[in-house]
Scaffold this motif. Structure first.
Motif, PDB file in Angstrom:
ATOM      1  N   ASP A   1     -24.163  49.341  18.087  1.00 41.94           N
ATOM      2  CA  ASP A   1     -22.959  48.105  18.128  1.00 41.94           C
ATOM      3  C   ASP A   1     -23.312  47.518  19.534  1.00 41.94           C
ATOM      4  O   ASP A   1     -22.283  46.867  20.075  1.00 41.94           O
ATOM      5  CB  ASP A   1     -21.892  49.292  18.478  1.00 41.94           C
ATOM      6  CG  ASP A   1     -21.917  49.980  19.660  1.00 41.94           C
ATOM      7  OD1 ASP A   1     -22.852  50.334  20.097  1.00 41.94           O
ATOM      8  OD2 ASP A   1     -20.498  50.712  19.711  1.00 41.94           O
ATOM      9  N   THR A   2     -24.498  47.389  20.067  1.00 43.80           N
ATOM     10  CA  THR A   2     -24.908  46.439  21.353  1.00 43.80           C
ATOM     11  C   THR A   2     -24.606  44.984  20.734  1.00 43.80           C
ATOM     12  O   THR A   2     -25.267  44.578  19.752  1.00 43.80           O
ATOM     13  CB  THR A   2     -26.193  46.594  21.803  1.00 43.80           C
ATOM     14  OG1 THR A   2     -26.320  48.021  22.438  1.00 43.80           O
ATOM     15  CG2 THR A   2     -26.500  45.703  22.942  1.00 43.80           C
ATOM     16  N   SER A   3     -23.974  44.346  21.332  1.00 45.30           N
ATOM     17  CA  SER A   3     -23.556  42.652  21.087  1.00 45.30           C
ATOM     18  C   SER A   3     -24.840  42.125  21.429  1.00 45.30           C
ATOM     19  O   SER A   3     -25.408  42.046  22.587  1.00 45.30           O
ATOM     20  CB  SER A   3     -22.283  42.271  21.811  1.00 45.30           C
ATOM     21  OG  SER A   3     -22.325  40.784  21.881  1.00 45.30           O
TER      22      SER A   3
ATOM     23  N   ASP B   1     -23.583  42.615  16.559  1.00 46.65           N
ATOM     24  CA  ASP B   1     -24.346  43.522  16.750  1.00 46.65           C
ATOM     25  C   ASP B   1     -25.533  43.680  16.335  1.00 46.65           C
ATOM     26  O   ASP B   1     -26.089  43.102  15.206  1.00 46.65           O
ATOM     27  CB  ASP B   1     -23.494  44.851  17.074  1.00 46.65           C
ATOM     28  CG  ASP B   1     -22.931  45.360  15.763  1.00 46.65           C
ATOM     29  OD1 ASP B   1     -23.467  45.213  14.769  1.00 46.65           O
ATOM     30  OD2 ASP B   1     -21.852  45.981  16.043  1.00 46.65           O
TER      31      ASP B   1
END
Length: 363
Positions: free
Chosen positions: A81-83, A100
């Protein structure tokens, strides 16, 4: 007619019609079921293809990017879920900060692609006005798509997108301090024992590399000339395309993944599982995973999964049949040469036409 003779005859006929130039490798576990080479690695010099020839794999390269990104998730340097935009500091683009790593891996980001191939745009047309040799680093791709409007909001659709893997490549570079190519060389190719694989520049001289070319035919279908692909894409591979790999190395790669040698058990299972629905086909549902795509039958059973690639003068595919533990590898130095043959081989696999206990190990 046994399977080997049938395949030999089939591909020889395609070769004679200038419909296939490349190599075929079929394995079960550590055993080789079939290996063959057809056509020419160099059309001008009539140098024959062999199993140790390296082919531009086009979008099959995305598998190496997927594994690289998931390794960084394993190491805690990235999360699913890292943008992408927040992580890379690319504010002011048309790309939503909600995009993400999961969206990029599964083609659900919705971002605009540099060539919208699902709309019929041709990737080779990008290089009519822009020199292809000007795009050699991962960041060089950004101006081609970063300001293009999105096709849909993140997670609200599924559309194949090359440039989502460019963003993943940039994230890999930032997280590791290495170039994308060096990270993959050290942590994917080396760990999977892909001894002959690399990112090779088309404007340099390398041994055992197939030259891409496509036949030009007259109205009767006769081949009157061949067109090289040297101006059709950047001169060296990138996170979305262009690694040079042998068929045995590609087979070794997928075997290493399935054996859990490149990822944690959790992410190995995730990589080998469908993640999102793409579209329904006749008798199939097509689903995307983290790089692979899956053919699922009406009983929700995975019949096979694969990754394919296509460019001018290039096509390739690796397809795995989990019930039979069979890999089918097709690499060609012609555009579109692998699509019809893979279904011929598919039918042979599911019909059980291969010896269940072969003795020959892959080379």
């Amino acid at each position: 007619m046994n399977a080997t003779h049938e395949i030999d005859q089939y591909f020889t006929e395609l070769e004679e019609q200038s419909l296939f130039s490349g190599v075929v490798l079929i394995t079960r576990g550590a055993s080789q079921l079939y290996a063959g080479a057809f056509g020419y690695a160099s059309q001008p010099w009539k140098v024959a293809n062999t199993l140790d020839i390296r082919f531009d794999t086009a979008s099959i390269t995305k598998l190496f990017t997927s594994i690289a990104a998931l390794q960084l998730v394993d190491h805690g340097l990235l999360a699913l879920d890292t943008s992408a935009i927040d992580y890379l500091g690319l504010t002011g683009t048309a790309i939503s900060s909600e995009v993400d790593v999961f969206h990029l891996l599964t083609h659900t980001s919705g971002i605009g692609d540099d060539a919208e191939e699902e709309n019929g745009e041709d990737y080779a047309d990008l290089w009519i006005a822009k020199p292809n040799y000007s795009v050699t680093n991962t960041a060089d791709f950004l101006p081609q798509f970063a300001l293009k409007p999105a096709n849909f909001a993140p997670g609200e659709g599924c559309r194949y997108c090359n440039c989502s893997f460019v963003l993943l490549g940039l994230m890999i570079e930032k997280a590791t301090g290495l170039t994308y190519r060096d990270y993959v060389r050290q942590n994917v190719f080396a760990r999977a024992n892909m001894r002959h694989s690399d990112f090779l520049r088309m404007d340099h001289v390398h041994r055992r590399v197939a030259e891409g070319a496509d036949p030009i035919r007259d109205e009767a279908g006769n081949v009157v000339a061949w067109k090289k692909n040297i101006y059709s894409f950047p001169p060296v591979g990138s996170p979305d395309s262009g690694a040079h790999v042998t068929a045995p190395d590609l087979d070794r790669f997928l075997r290493a993944v399935t054996a859990g040698e490149l990822l944690s058990p959790e992410l190995t299972q995730a990589f080998l599982s469908p993640q999102v629905h793409y579209r329904d086909m006749d008798g199939w549902t097509m689903k995307y995973g983290f790089g692979l795509w899956f053919y699922v039958d009406s009983a929700s059973k995975i019949v096979c999964y694969q990754k394919e690639g296509i460019n001018a003068g290039v096509s390739g595919l690796i397809r795995h049949f989990p019930d039979q533990d069979i890999n089918v590898v097709l690499l060609a130095n012609m555009e579109g040469a692998v699509w019809k043959p893979v279904w011929k081989l598919h039918e042979m696999v599911v019909d059980g036409q291969f010896d269940p206990s072969p003795a020959s190990p892959p080379e």
